[in-house]
Design an enzyme around this catalytic site. Structure first.
Site, PDB file in Angstrom:
ATOM      1  N   ASN A   1       0.854  -1.186   0.000  1.00 59.87           N
ATOM      2  CA  ASN A   1       0.000   0.000   0.000  1.00 59.87           C
ATOM      3  C   ASN A   1       0.890   1.235   0.000  1.00 59.87           C
ATOM      4  O   ASN A   1       1.763   1.380   0.863  1.00 59.87           O
ATOM      5  CB  ASN A   1      -0.920   0.011   1.233  1.00 59.87           C
ATOM      6  CG  ASN A   1      -1.851   1.210   1.225  1.00 59.87           C
ATOM      7  OD1 ASN A   1      -1.425   2.341   1.424  1.00 59.87           O
ATOM      8  ND2 ASN A   1      -3.122   0.964   0.986  1.00 59.87           N
TER       9      ASN A   1
ATOM     10  N   SER B   1      -4.987  -0.322  -3.285  1.00 56.89           N
ATOM     11  CA  SER B   1      -5.565   1.001  -3.101  1.00 56.89           C
ATOM     12  C   SER B   1      -6.697   0.833  -2.099  1.00 56.89           C
ATOM     13  O   SER B   1      -7.596   0.015  -2.317  1.00 56.89           O
ATOM     14  CB  SER B   1      -6.099   1.514  -4.436  1.00 56.89           C
ATOM     15  OG  SER B   1      -6.357   2.895  -4.357  1.00 56.89           O
ATOM     16  N   GLU B   2      -6.665   1.589  -0.985  1.00 58.23           N
ATOM     17  CA  GLU B   2      -7.594   1.268   0.105  1.00 58.23           C
ATOM     18  C   GLU B   2      -9.056   1.580  -0.213  1.00 58.23           C
ATOM     19  O   GLU B   2      -9.941   1.194   0.524  1.00 58.23           O
ATOM     20  CB  GLU B   2      -7.152   1.918   1.422  1.00 58.23           C
ATOM     21  CG  GLU B   2      -7.152   3.424   1.467  1.00 58.23           C
ATOM     22  CD  GLU B   2      -5.760   3.993   1.250  1.00 58.23           C
ATOM     23  OE1 GLU B   2      -4.952   3.343   0.556  1.00 58.23           O
ATOM     24  OE2 GLU B   2      -5.490   5.094   1.752  1.00 58.23           O
ATOM     25  N   ASN B   3      -9.297   2.264  -1.338  1.00 53.37           N
ATOM     26  CA  ASN B   3     -10.689   2.450  -1.737  1.00 53.37           C
ATOM     27  C   ASN B   3     -11.237   1.247  -2.501  1.00 53.37           C
ATOM     28  O   ASN B   3     -12.364   1.295  -2.986  1.00 53.37           O
ATOM     29  CB  ASN B   3     -10.847   3.738  -2.565  1.00 53.37           C
ATOM     30  CG  ASN B   3      -9.939   3.781  -3.763  1.00 53.37           C
ATOM     31  OD1 ASN B   3      -8.790   3.351  -3.718  1.00 53.37           O
ATOM     32  ND2 ASN B   3     -10.450   4.288  -4.867  1.00 53.37           N
TER      33      ASN B   3
ATOM     34  N   SER C   1     -11.391  -4.111   2.063  1.00 54.49           N
ATOM     35  CA  SER C   1     -10.075  -3.500   1.906  1.00 54.49           C
ATOM     36  C   SER C   1      -9.362  -3.370   3.253  1.00 54.49           C
ATOM     37  O   SER C   1      -8.187  -3.709   3.396  1.00 54.49           O
ATOM     38  CB  SER C   1     -10.238  -2.126   1.266  1.00 54.49           C
ATOM     39  OG  SER C   1      -8.990  -1.474   1.179  1.00 54.49           O
TER      40      SER C   1
END
Lengths: 218, 231
Positions: free
Chosen positions: A22, A45-47, A87
């Site tokens: 990340n 991607s944390e979304n 996520s």
């Protein structure tokens, strides 16, 4: 002294084949540009995406495909899409191998401050607190000192912290340092043209220097 | 099967009331319920508590409802990029609760899944931990966080059928699936409303049981915050 690209290049050398990574906003995002071609990694991607690809060509732009910095992106072959809960399950669950993020301050015990400056507009922590609380390995990309020369590698953070005892390694414009389990910044490498003395002067927290400190190879 | 289809956003939100708690899906401006936000703006509902990862921008998304002072409180993880928001926050007109993003996602998920509270490592030792129980598991400290539920969950999907089964596209999924489960009334707006039996059951992201009302949205603007291209 390294510029932002120099810091990104040095951090790229920490990346190992097969890692899930990340990358935070800013210098960490640049790291992706300097990962050698023979090393394959998956960027999270944390979304809600595993497998961030390059920025799209003008005719490929898709408003339904963005990274956590809200930039338009593409997907690599073999990508996976998921919800924000999923996520952060993979983040908190320790499935992400490496987190690279920026910092305003780091303490000699590995505390990090990077989300709030009292008296200024507070935008929020986003996913930073979840990431630092859970990542197996955290590398921080940062400037060693503020513009007025004050050290950002401190005994104790002065800004509101994002997480405690979590930073493992720092790559600054002056040096590469590890946080020792017992506390203290262990000096590993000097930036090109920077002396140990200069790093000493720029570090407020306990600096541990053992033997000869090599210059970074970029 | 009962059809959950309504004509549009005004019918879907006809019983939205002042001081309601409302969840709104989306990450930045990606996957936000554009049609419903426009309908709330038109309806003029006031005193809303909005649970949403972000607060939109000055002239789009939840930013539109901030401008008209319809929002009393925002519960979010990141609220940058919004000058009007900043003004209201600094003047004390707007209440704001900032929550780590993963904690926000999990609190909403827990709300929909009937889990009143859970422990998470995010925020231990920070100001987020103030007043919260800390407990140690296997030598590491965790914070007790509680569920979030809402009077209305307003979400956006790519495709949906008349039974409320939903499919999302790209990273527009984000908070929408969890929010769908955590509303007393869940309203889904979709880009494409399809007949029953059209969607592959293997590919459904949100089962229709969570959705009370669904409608075909229109005129999606899908504004991009950071258009970034390579040569």
């Amino acid at each position: 002294m390294l510029d932002k690209i120099g810091i990104a290049k040095r951090i790229a050398k920490e990346v190992k084949d097969g890692m899930y990574i990340n990358l935070g906003i800013g210098i960490p995002t640049l790291v992706a540009n300097y990962i050698p071609a023979h090393i394959q990694v998956v960027l999270q991607s944390e979304n809600g995406l595993l497998g961030i690809g390059p920025f799209p060509k003008e005719n490929e732009v898709d408003p339904d495909l963005i990274n956590a910095g809200k930039q338009t992106i593409t997907m690599m072959p073999g990508s996976a899409l998921f919800s924000s809960a999923e996520s952060f399950a993979m983040i908190r669950g320790g499935h992400v191998d490496l987190t690279i993020l920026g910092a305003m301050e780091v303490s000699e015990t590995g505390d990090i401050a990077n989300w709030k400056v009292p008296g200024k507009m507070v935008k929020g922590m986003g996913g930073a607190m979840d990431l630092v609380a859970s990542a197996k390995h955290i590398i921080v990309a940062m400037q060693h000192c503020s513009k007025d020369g004050a050290s950002k590698l401190l005994k104790k953070c002065t800004l509101p912290i994002t997480g405690i005892k979590c930073v493992k390694r720092i790559v600054s414009d002056l040096a590469v340092l590890d946080i020792l389990p017992t506390g203290g910044f262990k000096l590993l490498e000097r930036a090109p043209g920077i002396s140990v003395e200069q790093i000493k002067n720029a570090t407020e927290g306990r600096l541990v220097i053992e033997g000869n400190i090599p210059e970074m190879q970029l | 099967m009962i059809s959950k289809v309504v004509a549009g956003p005004s019918e879907a939100l006809h019983d939205l009331f002042d001081n309601a708690t409302v969840m709104l899906g989306g990450f930045g401006l990606c996957g936000i319920p554009e049609n419903c936000i426009a309908a709330i703006l038109k309806k003029g509902t006031k005193g809303l508590t909005c649970i949403s990862n972000n607060a939109g921008v000055d002239d789009f998304g939840i930013g539109l409802l901030l401008k008209t002072r319809q929002v009393k409180k925002m519960i979010s993880s990141y609220v940058g990029e919004n000058a009007e928001f900043e003004r209201q926050l600094l003047s004390g007109e707007l209440e704001v609760e900032l929550i780590p993003q993963g904690t926000l996602a999990e609190r909403v998920r827990a709300g929909g899944a009937g889990i009143p509270a859970f422990f998470t490592p995010a925020g231990v030792g920070t100001e987020v931990a103030a007043g919260k129980e800390v407990r140690e598991f296997d030598g590491k400290q965790y914070l007790l966080e509680s569920w979030l539920r809402a009077d209305f969950a307003i979400i956006k999907a790519w495709k949906g059928d008349t039974a409320g089964n939903l499919v999302y596209k790209g990273t527009a999924r984000n908070f929408n699936p969890m929010m769908a489960t955590a509303g007393t009334v869940t309203v889904a707006e979709v880009e494409e409303l399809v007949p029953l039996g059209t969607l592959d059951p293997n590919q459904i992201h949100t089962p229709g049981i969570y959705v009370q009302r669904i409608f075909q949205g229109k005129n999606y603007e899908k504004r991009i915050e950071q258009r970034t291209v390579s040569k």
